[in-house]
Design a protein around this motif. Structure first.
Motif, mmCIF file in Angstrom:
data_model
loop_
_atom_site.group_PDB
_atom_site.id
_atom_site.type_symbol
_atom_site.label_atom_id
_atom_site.label_comp_id
_atom_site.label_asym_id
_atom_site.label_seq_id
_atom_site.Cartn_x
_atom_site.Cartn_y
_atom_site.Cartn_z
ATOM 1 N N ASN A 11 0.748 -1.187 -0.134
ATOM 2 C CA ASN A 11 0.046 0.044 0.168
ATOM 3 C C ASN A 11 0.646 1.310 0.060
ATOM 4 O OD1 ASN A 11 -2.137 1.539 0.463
ATOM 5 N ND2 ASN A 11 -2.211 1.304 2.525
ATOM 6 N N GLY A 12 1.759 1.156 0.990
ATOM 7 C CA GLY A 12 2.889 2.595 1.005
ATOM 8 C C GLY A 12 2.324 3.910 1.614
ATOM 9 N N SER A 13 1.278 3.596 2.465
ATOM 10 C CA SER A 13 0.666 4.903 3.011
ATOM 11 C C SER A 13 1.750 5.383 4.201
ATOM 12 C CB SER A 13 -0.808 4.611 3.787
ATOM 13 O OG SER A 13 -0.223 3.797 5.027
ATOM 14 N N ALA A 84 8.847 0.182 5.238
ATOM 15 C CA ALA A 84 7.350 0.676 5.698
ATOM 16 C C ALA A 84 6.706 -0.631 4.885
ATOM 17 C CB ALA A 84 7.125 1.970 5.223
ATOM 18 N N GLY A 85 6.233 -1.548 5.763
ATOM 19 C CA GLY A 85 5.270 -2.546 4.931
ATOM 20 C C GLY A 85 6.142 -3.195 4.044
ATOM 21 N N TYR A 86 7.527 -3.443 4.031
ATOM 22 C CA TYR A 86 8.422 -4.344 3.555
ATOM 23 C C TYR A 86 8.431 -5.749 3.774
ATOM 24 C CZ TYR A 86 12.773 -5.268 0.841
ATOM 25 O OH TYR A 86 13.518 -6.374 -0.253
ATOM 26 N N MET A 87 7.899 -6.391 3.125
ATOM 27 C CA MET A 87 7.665 -7.970 3.473
ATOM 28 C C MET A 87 8.483 -8.881 3.289
ATOM 29 S SD MET A 87 4.688 -7.270 4.396
ATOM 30 C CE MET A 87 3.494 -8.615 4.703
ATOM 31 N N ARG A 88 9.757 -8.415 3.664
ATOM 32 C CA ARG A 88 11.005 -9.551 3.517
ATOM 33 C C ARG A 88 11.878 -9.035 4.437
ATOM 34 N NH1 ARG A 88 11.500 -11.905 -0.966
ATOM 35 N NH2 ARG A 88 9.830 -11.036 -1.817
ATOM 36 N N LYS A 168 -3.036 5.708 11.511
ATOM 37 C CA LYS A 168 -3.123 7.163 11.844
ATOM 38 C C LYS A 168 -2.000 7.529 12.649
ATOM 39 C CE LYS A 168 -7.923 9.002 11.715
ATOM 40 N NZ LYS A 168 -8.959 8.934 12.300
ATOM 41 N N ILE A 169 -1.744 6.656 13.765
ATOM 42 C CA ILE A 169 -0.663 6.895 14.664
ATOM 43 C C ILE A 169 0.839 6.764 13.975
ATOM 44 C CG2 ILE A 169 0.306 6.021 16.849
ATOM 45 C CD1 ILE A 169 -2.647 5.389 17.795
ATOM 46 N N GLU A 170 0.770 5.683 13.214
ATOM 47 C CA GLU A 170 2.101 5.426 12.480
ATOM 48 C C GLU A 170 2.431 6.486 11.561
ATOM 49 O OE1 GLU A 170 2.185 0.595 11.789
ATOM 50 O OE2 GLU A 170 1.282 1.756 9.937
ATOM 51 N N HIS A 171 1.307 7.239 11.076
ATOM 52 C CA HIS A 171 1.792 8.151 9.843
ATOM 53 C C HIS A 171 2.486 9.335 10.710
ATOM 54 C CE1 HIS A 171 -1.419 6.178 7.091
ATOM 55 N NE2 HIS A 171 -0.191 5.578 7.204
#
Ligand code: GRF
Length: 191
Positions: A11-13, A84-88, A168-171
């Motif tokens: 997603n990359g948010s 950031a959401g890197y699945m490796r 929201k908190i992450e961002h």
């Protein structure tokens, strides 16, 4: 100004939140992606940030995959990496090239619920409090030294609602923590 690369698979948010943050410490120079269909790429195009897709199956081993990534990181003079959401899992090659310069964000209060589906796991476990963790990356799965955490009271039994709150908190948190630790890095290199 330090140069930051963000690694994302989907997603990359978080990538976008980090990239949009106007500050004097870091600038997002690059998106590294392992999935050519990731929405994160569209976000990179929108913000005119160069992106590179590396398909692990094009390489004979993790070392050559990471060597190829490092070539690009060096070409862009990248100082620091944010996952950031890197699945490796990050391997030895990258970890040695960017010692203590790779961080990750995870949607739980580590060491609880490492790995995939952390939000669903927390809801299924009926936890009353969960949160977000930012940590240095090592070879393990979400095991590196913790840098920052925020907690959230779990009020609903819905993973989707919780995910929205967590995002929201992450961002808000990731960009601030990044600028803090990268600034510290800059100070250390001056002194
Ligand atoms: C975030 O919840 C992050 O904590 C986890 O993966 C998710 C990525 O979301 N590592 P997005 O791709 O940034 O929207």
């Amino acid at each position: 100004m330090k140069k930051l690369a963000v690694f994302a698979s989907g997603n990359g948010s978080n990538f976008e939140a980090i990239a949009k943050f106007k500050n004097r410490v870091y600038q997002v120079e690059l998106l590294i992606c392992d999935n050519k269909g990731a929405l994160a790429i569209k976000r990179a195009i929108k913000h005119k940030i160069p992106y590179f897709v590396f398909n692990p199956s094009d390489y004979d081993c993790k070392d050559s995959f990471e060597q190829a990534i490092i070539k690009v990181l060096q070409a862009y003079n990248i100082d620091f990496i944010a996952l950031a959401g890197y699945m490796r899992l990050i391997g030895k090659t990258l970890l040695e090239a960017y010692k203590m310069r790779i961080v990750n964000i995870h949607p739980s209060l580590l060491p609880a619920f490492p790995g995939l589906n952390a939000i669903e796991k927390a809801v299924n476990y009926n936890v009353k409090v969960t949160g977000v963790t930012i940590h240095y990356v090592d070879q393990g799965m979400d095991t590196g030294r913790i840098i920052a955490q925020r907690s959230i009271k779990v009020k609903h039994k819905s993973a989707q609602i919780l995910e929205k709150t967590i995002h929201k908190i992450e961002h808000r948190l990731y960009k601030r923590v990044l600028s803090k630790i990268i600034r510290r890095l800059e100070d250390e290199s001056i002194n």
